[in-house]
Design a protein around this motif. Sequence first.
Motif, PDB file in Angstrom:
ATOM      1  N   GLY A  15       0.691  -1.045   0.253  1.00 13.78           N
ATOM      2  CA  GLY A  15      -0.169  -0.020   0.020  1.00 13.78           C
ATOM      3  C   GLY A  15       0.984   1.309  -0.033  1.00 13.78           C
ATOM      4  N   CYS A  97      -4.588   3.392   0.432  1.00 12.87           N
ATOM      5  CA  CYS A  97      -4.645   2.012   0.238  1.00 12.87           C
ATOM      6  C   CYS A  97      -5.559   0.773   0.079  1.00 12.87           C
ATOM      7  CB  CYS A  97      -3.767   1.310   1.472  1.00 12.87           C
ATOM      8  SG  CYS A  97      -3.456  -0.466   1.602  1.00 12.87           S
ATOM      9  N   TYR A  99      -6.326  -1.885   0.953  1.00 17.43           N
ATOM     10  CA  TYR A  99      -6.799  -2.655   2.145  1.00 17.43           C
ATOM     11  C   TYR A  99      -7.718  -1.816   3.007  1.00 17.43           C
ATOM     12  CZ  TYR A  99      -3.808  -6.865   1.784  1.00 17.43           C
ATOM     13  OH  TYR A  99      -3.213  -7.943   1.433  1.00 17.43           O
ATOM     14  N   VAL A 100      -7.350  -0.444   3.038  1.00 18.86           N
ATOM     15  CA  VAL A 100      -8.031   0.600   3.955  1.00 18.86           C
ATOM     16  C   VAL A 100      -9.165   0.897   3.424  1.00 18.86           C
ATOM     17  CG1 VAL A 100      -8.029   2.916   4.706  1.00 18.86           C
ATOM     18  CG2 VAL A 100      -5.899   1.516   4.631  1.00 18.86           C
ATOM     19  N   THR A 164      -3.670  -2.091  10.877  1.00 19.82           N
ATOM     20  CA  THR A 164      -2.438  -2.436  11.621  1.00 19.82           C
ATOM     21  C   THR A 164      -2.492  -3.014  12.897  1.00 19.82           C
ATOM     22  OG1 THR A 164      -2.278  -0.084  11.917  1.00 19.82           O
ATOM     23  CG2 THR A 164      -0.993  -0.905  10.172  1.00 19.82           C
ATOM     24  N   CYS A 194      -4.528  -6.090   7.730  1.00 17.37           N
ATOM     25  CA  CYS A 194      -4.165  -6.282   6.461  1.00 17.37           C
ATOM     26  C   CYS A 194      -3.045  -7.388   6.550  1.00 17.37           C
ATOM     27  CB  CYS A 194      -3.725  -5.061   5.665  1.00 17.37           C
ATOM     28  SG  CYS A 194      -1.830  -4.750   5.961  1.00 17.37           S
ATOM     29  N   ASP A 196      -0.147  -7.794   4.822  1.00 16.01           N
ATOM     30  CA  ASP A 196       1.210  -7.270   5.069  1.00 16.01           C
ATOM     31  C   ASP A 196       1.754  -7.180   6.618  1.00 16.01           C
ATOM     32  OD1 ASP A 196       3.458  -4.929   5.504  1.00 16.01           O
ATOM     33  OD2 ASP A 196       3.565  -5.783   3.547  1.00 16.01           O
ATOM     34  N   THR A 197       0.515  -6.578   7.354  1.00 13.96           N
ATOM     35  CA  THR A 197       0.845  -6.473   8.775  1.00 13.96           C
ATOM     36  C   THR A 197       0.907  -7.684   9.535  1.00 13.96           C
ATOM     37  OG1 THR A 197      -0.510  -4.497   9.074  1.00 13.96           O
ATOM     38  CG2 THR A 197      -0.277  -5.608  10.912  1.00 13.96           C
TER      39      THR A 197
HETATM   40  S1  SF4 Z   1       0.151  -1.524   6.348  1.00 15.11           S
HETATM   41 FE1  SF4 Z   1      -1.485  -2.672   5.236  1.00 15.11          FE
HETATM   42  S2  SF4 Z   1      -3.135  -1.235   5.212  1.00 15.11           S
HETATM   43 FE2  SF4 Z   1      -1.479  -0.131   5.676  1.00 15.11          FE
HETATM   44  S3  SF4 Z   1      -0.657   0.732   3.724  1.00 15.11           S
HETATM   45 FE3  SF4 Z   1       0.254  -1.148   4.153  1.00 15.11          FE
HETATM   46  S4  SF4 Z   1      -0.907  -2.714   3.024  1.00 15.11           S
HETATM   47 FE4  SF4 Z   1      -2.242  -0.808   3.323  1.00 15.11          FE
END
Ligand code: SF4
Length: 293
Positions: A15, A97, A99-100, A164, A194, A196-197
């Motif tokens: 993101g 992003c 996801y957001v 997050t 998300c 990635d988190t």
């Molecule tokens: S941490 Fe997750 S939600 Fe936040 S910008 Fe990165 S991919 Fe998007």
Amino acid sequence: MLSVKLAKNIGFCSGVRRAVDIVEETLIQSKSKVYSLGPVIHNPEVIKRLEKKNLCIVNSLDNLEGSSTLILPSHGSSRKILNAAKKKNLRLIDVTCPYVSLVQKICVLLHKQGLEVIIVGDRKHPEIKALLDLAPGAYTIDKPEDIKENIFSYKKIGIISQTTQTKDVFFAVVSEILQKNPKVLEVHVYNTICLDTLHRQDEAKKLAGSVDALLIIGSSLSANTKRLLCIGRKINKRTYLVENEKANLDKILKNANKIGLINGASTPQWLVKEIVKKIKEVAEKLLKCHSDL
Ligand code: SF4
């Protein structure tokens, strides 16, 4: 001999990568000034670089002229801001992003279905402020201890999380809500942390348990970085936040043979490389001091 173990995922999350790419492209293409309402991402080192490329950070839309270009940040913007920007006829570049955006859609859906929306996250964070705008009256809960008895009894509830958030806190809050509100009528739970988190948090746990000291590279302004720090510290007391190359690495590296290194989602790869370079310099200096004794 000092060894450095790097996390698999180094550099920006998807993101943030997308957001920074769009901003840089906009700065190249734009013939007039490009503005951002607050930081596009939560990393001052990256923001400094974008400012050098002519990004202008403002705290209010008041002084922006119509048709100016305004970047909307990766963590989402409140409806109030969007409406004010549209009213001013600003050219909007939205780098929220995906996801957001997905969490925002779920939040709206739950609200429209008439459920009490509960957001597990920090109400001061811009991502949560934007969600509160979409679901007026939603509850925000930061930790399981904040949950009161019977507040949701006889209600239909929908629970979502900050992207997050840590999985442990999210599940603990869900469980606590249910235990303290046994008469709740209906529960819809969406784990909106998300991917990635989740991956970074798992890696931080593994690294923390296998090194003498763990370095979390990122900004103290970044929610996901601060959570990585908490996760690391629970397992390994020698877990440190390193914001840039000015950190006191001499102290951090003293008596450590194995160092683990992971970064927050908004920390660029180049900053991680700079820190690794600095670690090597400090390690050589410490080794030299040791052999001089
Ligand atoms: S941490 Fe997750 S939600 Fe936040 S910008 Fe990165 S991919 Fe998007």
